[in-house]
Design an enzyme around this catalytic site. Structure first.
Site, mmCIF file in Angstrom:
data_model
loop_
_atom_site.group_PDB
_atom_site.id
_atom_site.type_symbol
_atom_site.label_atom_id
_atom_site.label_comp_id
_atom_site.label_asym_id
_atom_site.label_seq_id
_atom_site.Cartn_x
_atom_site.Cartn_y
_atom_site.Cartn_z
ATOM 1 N N LYS A 185 25.071 27.149 8.508
ATOM 2 C CA LYS A 185 24.932 26.413 9.647
ATOM 3 C C LYS A 185 23.755 27.607 10.605
ATOM 4 C CE LYS A 185 27.877 24.496 12.421
ATOM 5 N NZ LYS A 185 27.003 23.564 12.818
ATOM 6 N N LYS B 252 24.466 36.195 12.935
ATOM 7 C CA LYS B 252 25.323 35.778 14.219
ATOM 8 C C LYS B 252 26.838 35.174 13.713
ATOM 9 C CE LYS B 252 22.350 33.284 16.746
ATOM 10 N NZ LYS B 252 21.687 32.176 17.614
ATOM 11 N N LYS C 173 18.850 27.252 9.550
ATOM 12 C CA LYS C 173 17.499 26.609 10.322
ATOM 13 C C LYS C 173 16.828 25.421 9.477
ATOM 14 C CE LYS C 173 17.658 27.506 14.715
ATOM 15 N NZ LYS C 173 18.884 28.554 15.237
ATOM 16 N N THR D 73 27.215 27.785 24.624
ATOM 17 C CA THR D 73 26.007 28.988 24.591
ATOM 18 C C THR D 73 25.808 30.142 26.074
ATOM 19 O OG1 THR D 73 25.472 27.353 22.989
ATOM 20 C CG2 THR D 73 23.945 29.237 23.299
ATOM 21 N N ASN E 199 19.503 23.878 28.341
ATOM 22 C CA ASN E 199 20.969 23.343 27.871
ATOM 23 C C ASN E 199 21.238 25.222 28.193
ATOM 24 O OD1 ASN E 199 23.013 24.312 26.180
ATOM 25 N ND2 ASN E 199 23.351 21.892 26.986
ATOM 26 N N SER F 100 30.712 25.564 17.702
ATOM 27 C CA SER F 100 30.678 23.687 16.386
ATOM 28 C C SER F 100 31.549 24.263 15.403
ATOM 29 C CB SER F 100 29.074 25.037 15.768
ATOM 30 O OG SER F 100 27.743 24.107 16.609
HETATM 31 N N1 GLU Z 1 21.357 26.239 17.873
HETATM 32 C C1 GLU Z 1 22.529 27.111 18.030
HETATM 33 C C2 GLU Z 1 21.486 28.961 17.688
HETATM 34 O O1 GLU Z 1 20.725 29.301 17.433
HETATM 35 C C3 GLU Z 1 24.035 26.809 17.646
HETATM 36 C C4 GLU Z 1 23.841 26.414 16.233
HETATM 37 C C5 GLU Z 1 25.166 25.736 15.398
HETATM 38 O O2 GLU Z 1 25.777 25.696 16.200
HETATM 39 O O3 GLU Z 1 24.563 24.895 14.306
HETATM 40 O O4 GLU Z 1 22.325 29.638 17.876
#
Ligand code: GLU
Length: 435
Positions: free
Chosen positions: A80, A104, A116, A204, A235, A368
């Site tokens: 994810k 995370k 990522k 976030t 954002n 998410s």
């Molecule tokens: N890009 C966001 C982060 O760095 C969200 C990642 C997601 O929702 O998978 O946490």
């Protein structure tokens, strides 16, 4: 690489943070070799997929872009993590960001691993047609490696619901023959009208403001007297500022890459956001009389006399070059990896607190996850339902980190967070017999 480049290298920083955590976990494992085997595997990635995407530009010329999907670890569940469109996107950056996603998801107990991806491109230089074509090209290139139970991308810097919608649509077309899966669930952060979740866009920022309020309560800080400066007004920064203000904090400054907007009495965040939307630059909005504050250079955001500094832009915002200018006693990371390890060491030695990214900005991936659960179960939740799940989850994740910090006061807050997150991932690897 020079020494400075090395210390500002995001992947080197991520590996250093992992090593620090593993060293402190040694006494918790009977079989030290098992811990070391897990640590060695976690220092590398399960899969590093890189592709070249060639796009026919509007002027008829072909142009090639470097594109990535890096999958770090899936011991706790499917991969994810977001997709970033930015000229700075590089192998080192995506490696670090994907590792941070693993931690995370562990810290918040989401049943996911970490990944990522992205494209090295400035999307502001693309026409809408080019942007759509490039987004669809990304999906076609990485389609074999993504899916609702395999790897679930989401927005990150310079990507959004529209881009997720194009990407999901492309994947659904590619799998038109397979009616057994809901391929829309492969992407989160989609628009509401196409399988998105209430609250995802602001999640976030909202999650971060929730953690900051929990920290303020734990430290008996007076919220109304707590002045905050937010670096970055995309954002994440804008929603964080809005929710922090709603919770009663005094947001006195926000900045973008060009200017800082400052008002010691507190800014009206909705006004600042509307002005920025209309004029793009804070100084122009200021000249038009549309914002109530003074304009300072962008870099001044770091050295303001505030209680909380919130880096909410990119990596390496706080380095040994500027850490000594920071007056705020608390640095609350909303960006991923904004503080280099050396800068953090210096700040902690000065008695400052650095609240780590893997906790502070986990509200995005948490929501998410809520979107994914709704997609896979065919359900839709109200805004209040999402909030009713997000708030306690962020508060509990904070409480875990805070309790660890109380037990080990000599450790930084990042180390406390890592001890929890890394241990969960290693334990999952051990129980599955992977090491
Ligand atoms: N890009 C966001 C982060 O760095 C969200 C990642 C997601 O929702 O998978 O946490």
């Amino acid at each position: 690489m020079s020494k400075k480049q090395l210390t500002n290298d995001p992947y080197a920083a991520a590996c250093q943070q992992l090593r620090d955590a593993v060293a402190a976990l040694a006494d918790q494992y009977e079989d030290e070799s098992q811990l070391q085997a897990a640590a060695a595997r976690l220092a590398t990635h399960d899969h590093l997929y890189t592709k070249k995407l060639t796009l026919t530009m509007d002027d008829g010329h072909p142009k090639t872009f470097d594109a990535y999907r890096f999958q770090h670890n899936a011991a706790r569940g499917p991969y994810k993590g977001g997709l970033r469109f930015h000229p700075q996107v590089s192998e080192s950056e995506v490696k670090a960001l994907s590792m941070w996603m693993t931690w995370k998801c562990a810290i918040t107990n989401l049943p996911y691993g970490g990944a990522k991806g992205g494209i090295a491109v400035d999307p502001h230089e693309l026409s809408p047609r080019e942007l759509q074509a490039l987004s669809r090209a990304w999906t076609r290139a990485f389609a074999p490696y993504i899916g609702p139970w395999q790897d679930v991308p989401a927005p990150d810097v310079n990507t959004n619901g529209q881009i997720m919608a194009w990407m999901a649509d492309e994947l659904i077309r590619l799998h038109a023959d397979d009616l057994t899966q809901n391929y829309a669930a492969t992407f989160t952060g989609k628009p509401l009208i196409f399988g998105g979740s209430q609250g995802r866009e602001e999640a976030t920022g909202l999650g971060g403001a929730t953690v900051l309020a929990a920290l303020a309560r734990a430290q008996k800080m007076k919220i109304a007297d707590t002045a905050i400066a937010v670096q970055g007004f995309g954002n994440v920064g804008a929603w964080f500022a809005r929710h922090a203000a709603r919770l009663g904090f005094k947001v006195v400054a926000v900045s973008d890459s060009r200017h800082t907007l400052y008002n010691s009495h507190g800014l009206d965040i909705d006004e600042a956001a509307a002005a920025k939307r209309q004029y793009r630059r804070f100084n122009e909005a200021h000249s038009a009389g549309k914002v109530n504050g003074e304009i300072l250079p962008a870099a001044d955001i770091l050295s303001l006399d505030v209680n909380v500094l919130v880096p909410a832009a990119l990596e390496n915002a706080i380095t040994t070059d500027n850490a000594h200018t920071i007056k705020a006693p608390l640095i609350f990371e909303m960006a991923n990896g904004p503080t280099t390890p050396d800068a953090e060491k210096y700040l902690v030695s000065q008695g400052k607190m650095v609240m780590p990214d893997i906790l502070d900005n986990a509200g995005g991936v948490t929501t998410s996850y809520f979107e994914w659960v709704q997609n896979l179960s065919g359900d839709t939740w109200s805004y209040d339902t999402v909030l009713g799940k997000l708030t306690p989850l962020m508060e509990r994740s904070f409480a875990d980190v805070w309790a660890m910090h109380q037990r080990r006061p000599a450790d930084s807050l990042r180390q406390a967070a890592y001890l929890i997150a890394v241990k969960k991932v290693i334990d999952a690897m051990i129980i599955r017999g992977q090491v």
